[in-house]
Design a protein around this motif. Sequence first.
Motif, PDB file in Angstrom:
ATOM      1  N   LEU A  54       0.845  -1.187   0.000  1.00 20.10           N
ATOM      2  CA  LEU A  54       0.000   0.000   0.000  1.00 20.10           C
ATOM      3  C   LEU A  54       0.883   1.240   0.000  1.00 20.10           C
ATOM      4  N   VAL A  55       0.584   2.177  -0.896  1.00 15.01           N
ATOM      5  CA  VAL A  55       1.331   3.431  -0.978  1.00 15.01           C
ATOM      6  C   VAL A  55       0.485   4.520  -0.317  1.00 15.01           C
ATOM      7  N   LEU A  56       1.044   5.134   0.718  1.00 14.62           N
ATOM      8  CA  LEU A  56       0.306   6.051   1.584  1.00 14.62           C
ATOM      9  C   LEU A  56       0.858   7.466   1.460  1.00 14.62           C
ATOM     10  N   ASN A  57      -0.033   8.433   1.327  1.00 16.02           N
ATOM     11  CA  ASN A  57       0.354   9.840   1.275  1.00 16.02           C
ATOM     12  C   ASN A  57       0.457  10.375   2.697  1.00 16.02           C
ATOM     13  N   ASP A  58       1.682  10.801   3.105  1.00 20.26           N
ATOM     14  CA  ASP A  58       1.886  11.241   4.488  1.00 20.26           C
ATOM     15  C   ASP A  58       1.783  12.752   4.672  1.00 20.26           C
ATOM     16  N   THR A  59       1.151  13.433   3.710  1.00 16.95           N
ATOM     17  CA  THR A  59       0.940  14.868   3.885  1.00 16.95           C
ATOM     18  C   THR A  59       0.084  15.139   5.114  1.00 16.95           C
ATOM     19  N   ARG A  60       0.299  16.307   5.696  1.00 17.41           N
ATOM     20  CA  ARG A  60      -0.477  16.720   6.876  1.00 17.41           C
ATOM     21  C   ARG A  60      -1.293  17.954   6.521  1.00 17.41           C
ATOM     22  N   VAL A  61      -2.580  17.904   6.792  1.00 17.34           N
ATOM     23  CA  VAL A  61      -3.472  19.029   6.492  1.00 17.34           C
ATOM     24  C   VAL A  61      -3.267  20.123   7.528  1.00 17.34           C
ATOM     25  N   ILE A  62      -3.057  21.336   7.054  1.00 14.39           N
ATOM     26  CA  ILE A  62      -2.943  22.469   7.971  1.00 14.39           C
ATOM     27  C   ILE A  62      -4.327  23.070   8.212  1.00 14.39           C
ATOM     28  N   ALA A 184      -7.461  16.829   2.605  1.00 19.17           N
ATOM     29  CA  ALA A 184      -6.940  15.548   3.062  1.00 19.17           C
ATOM     30  C   ALA A 184      -6.909  14.531   1.929  1.00 19.17           C
ATOM     31  N   PRO A 185      -5.960  13.578   1.991  1.00 16.75           N
ATOM     32  CA  PRO A 185      -6.011  12.402   1.115  1.00 16.75           C
ATOM     33  C   PRO A 185      -7.049  11.441   1.698  1.00 16.75           C
ATOM     34  N   THR A 186      -8.304  11.594   1.295  1.00 15.04           N
ATOM     35  CA  THR A 186      -9.422  11.097   2.094  1.00 15.04           C
ATOM     36  C   THR A 186      -9.548   9.580   2.154  1.00 15.04           C
ATOM     37  N   ALA A 187      -9.071   8.844   1.159  1.00 15.47           N
ATOM     38  CA  ALA A 187      -9.138   7.384   1.272  1.00 15.47           C
ATOM     39  C   ALA A 187      -8.346   6.901   2.477  1.00 15.47           C
ATOM     40  N   SER A 188      -7.298   7.638   2.834  1.00 11.37           N
ATOM     41  CA  SER A 188      -6.444   7.262   3.958  1.00 11.37           C
ATOM     42  C   SER A 188      -7.116   7.492   5.304  1.00 11.37           C
ATOM     43  N   LEU A 189      -8.197   8.259   5.346  1.00  9.94           N
ATOM     44  CA  LEU A 189      -8.875   8.533   6.606  1.00  9.94           C
ATOM     45  C   LEU A 189      -9.537   7.294   7.189  1.00  9.94           C
ATOM     46  N   HIS A 190      -9.648   6.221   6.403  1.00  4.15           N
ATOM     47  CA  HIS A 190     -10.306   4.996   6.874  1.00  4.15           C
ATOM     48  C   HIS A 190      -9.393   4.100   7.698  1.00  4.15           C
ATOM     49  N   PHE A 191      -8.114   4.422   7.771  1.00  7.51           N
ATOM     50  CA  PHE A 191      -7.170   3.545   8.456  1.00  7.51           C
ATOM     51  C   PHE A 191      -6.975   3.979   9.902  1.00  7.51           C
ATOM     52  N   ASP A 192      -6.915   2.994  10.794  1.00  6.20           N
ATOM     53  CA  ASP A 192      -6.576   3.237  12.192  1.00  6.20           C
ATOM     54  C   ASP A 192      -5.471   2.262  12.583  1.00  6.20           C
ATOM     55  N   HIS A 208       5.566   5.225   2.216  1.00  6.98           N
ATOM     56  CA  HIS A 208       5.066   6.586   2.372  1.00  6.98           C
ATOM     57  C   HIS A 208       5.651   7.496   1.297  1.00  6.98           C
ATOM     58  N   VAL A 209       4.775   8.274   0.673  1.00  6.74           N
ATOM     59  CA  VAL A 209       5.160   9.319  -0.263  1.00  6.74           C
ATOM     60  C   VAL A 209       4.439  10.586   0.185  1.00  6.74           C
ATOM     61  N   THR A 210       4.768  11.712  -0.428  1.00  4.85           N
ATOM     62  CA  THR A 210       4.136  12.982  -0.032  1.00  4.85           C
ATOM     63  C   THR A 210       3.602  13.712  -1.253  1.00  4.85           C
ATOM     64  N   LEU A 211       2.314  14.039  -1.220  1.00  6.34           N
ATOM     65  CA  LEU A 211       1.741  14.986  -2.184  1.00  6.34           C
ATOM     66  C   LEU A 211       0.877  15.954  -1.389  1.00  6.34           C
ATOM     67  N   HIS A 212       1.257  17.236  -1.396  1.00  6.45           N
ATOM     68  CA  HIS A 212       0.496  18.248  -0.671  1.00  6.45           C
ATOM     69  C   HIS A 212      -0.735  18.624  -1.495  1.00  6.45           C
ATOM     70  N   VAL A 213      -1.876  18.138  -1.056  1.00  9.29           N
ATOM     71  CA  VAL A 213      -3.121  18.330  -1.800  1.00  9.29           C
ATOM     72  C   VAL A 213      -3.539  19.791  -1.719  1.00  9.29           C
ATOM     73  N   GLY A 214      -3.817  20.397  -2.870  1.00 11.13           N
ATOM     74  CA  GLY A 214      -4.198  21.796  -2.922  1.00 11.13           C
ATOM     75  C   GLY A 214      -5.699  21.983  -3.047  1.00 11.13           C
ATOM     76  N   ALA A 215      -6.150  23.219  -2.843  1.00 14.87           N
ATOM     77  CA  ALA A 215      -7.581  23.529  -2.957  1.00 14.87           C
ATOM     78  C   ALA A 215      -8.082  23.321  -4.374  1.00 14.87           C
ATOM     79  N   GLY A 216      -7.178  23.313  -5.349  1.00 17.88           N
ATOM     80  CA  GLY A 216      -7.577  23.086  -6.731  1.00 17.88           C
ATOM     81  C   GLY A 216      -8.224  21.740  -6.956  1.00 17.88           C
ATOM     82  N   THR A 217      -8.065  20.815  -5.993  1.00 13.70           N
ATOM     83  CA  THR A 217      -8.692  19.507  -6.132  1.00 13.70           C
ATOM     84  C   THR A 217     -10.210  19.622  -6.179  1.00 13.70           C
TER      85      THR A 217
END
Length: 352
Positions: A54-62, A184-192, A208-217
Motif C-alpha cells: 500500500l502506498v500512503l500519502n503522508d501529507t499533513r493538512v494544515i 486531506a487524502p481522504t481514502a487514507s482517513l479509513h485507516f486506524d 510513504h510518499v508525499t503529495l500536498h493536496v491543494g484547494a484546486g482539487t
Amino acid sequence: MKLADFDFDLPERLIATRPARPRSSARLLVAEGDAIRDAHVFDLPGILRPGDRLVLNDTRVIPARLTGQRHRDSGQGPVSARIEVTLLEPRADGTWAALLKPLRKMDIGEDIVFSPELSATLEAREDGQGLLRFNLAGEDFDAALAQAGAMPLPPYIAARRPADAQDKDDYQTVWAARSGAVAAPTASLHFDEPLLAALRARGIAFTHVTLHVGAGTFLPVKVEDVTTHRMHAEWGEVSATAAAEIAATRSAGGRVIPVGTTALRLIETAARDTGAIRAWEGETDIFIYPGFEFRVTDALMTNFHLPKSTLMMLVSALMGRERVRRIYDHAIANDYRFFSYGDASLLIPPGA
C-alpha cells in the motif's frame, strides 16, 4: 471524450458530513474485474495478498481556514471589518497565496488580525488570490495557526455545517507527518492503528510518499472536451527509499496499490520519464483520463467521487467507463456514503 460521460445523479442524502467511527468500520465496495461485492475497510487484511504494498500519502493538512479582522486607516479614523481567509500554498518569497473574502475590498498593505499572536499583511493580488505575509514563521507560525485556524473542509461539507474541533482529528490521517496540504487524502482517513497492525501481520507492506493536496482539487471541470482540461499543480516527493520499495514489490510479483488518487497521481508522475518508478520531487499537474497507460499502479483504494470530476476520469481510466458506471450504480443503490467523509472502494482491474 465529453464531460457528460462522467456525470451521474447522486441523492443528496448520500453525501457524508461525518466519518464512520471507528475509521475502519466504513463500508468498502470491492470491485475486482467485473465482480462487485460489499465489505468493510476492516476486511482489507483478508482481501489483500501477502506481498502487496500500500502506498500512503503522508501529507499533513494544515488548519488553513482563518477568520480575522482587517484594519486600515481611512483618513477619518480606523476601519475594521471581518474577512475570511483560506490558505492555499506558501511561496518561495515567504508569502502565502490565499483566497480572501472579500478580496476586492482590501487595499495592498492592509493588515488582518486573526488572534493576539497571529496577523498578516496583504502584499499583492495575483489571479484572484491574495499574497499574505504573516508576522510569524517556522514553529511559531505553526503553533499560532493551530490555535487560530480551522480545518478546510470541502465545500460540499462546509455548506452543510461549519468545521469544529472534531474535524482536527477526523480530517487528518493517523500517519500524517509533513505539513502542507489544504485538503486531506481522504481514502487514507479509513485507516486506524488496529487495521495497520492487522495488515502488517498479513504481510502487507507500506510505503510513504508525499503529495500536498491543494484547494484546486475541488475546482470543477469547465470544458466540454475533457482532454483540454488543465490540472492544478501540486508539490510532491517520492524518496529514493520509496521508489526502491515499490520497484522491489513489482519485481517480486506483488501488487502496488496506492491509497487514494493523490498517491496514485504521484507515483505515476514519478514513472513518466523512464516507464519505471524512480525518486522524484517537484510539482505535478498530471491529468489521468481514459486512455492513460498506468506504469506503476496495479489497483487503487479510493472514496466515491463527485460527478464530472477529474477523479471520476481517473477511476474510469483504471477500470473502464462502463465498469465504473456499474460500480457507482451499485454504490448508490446500496446506500454507500459519498465524498471525503464517505465510504471507500477497492478497484482491482482485470488481471491484477
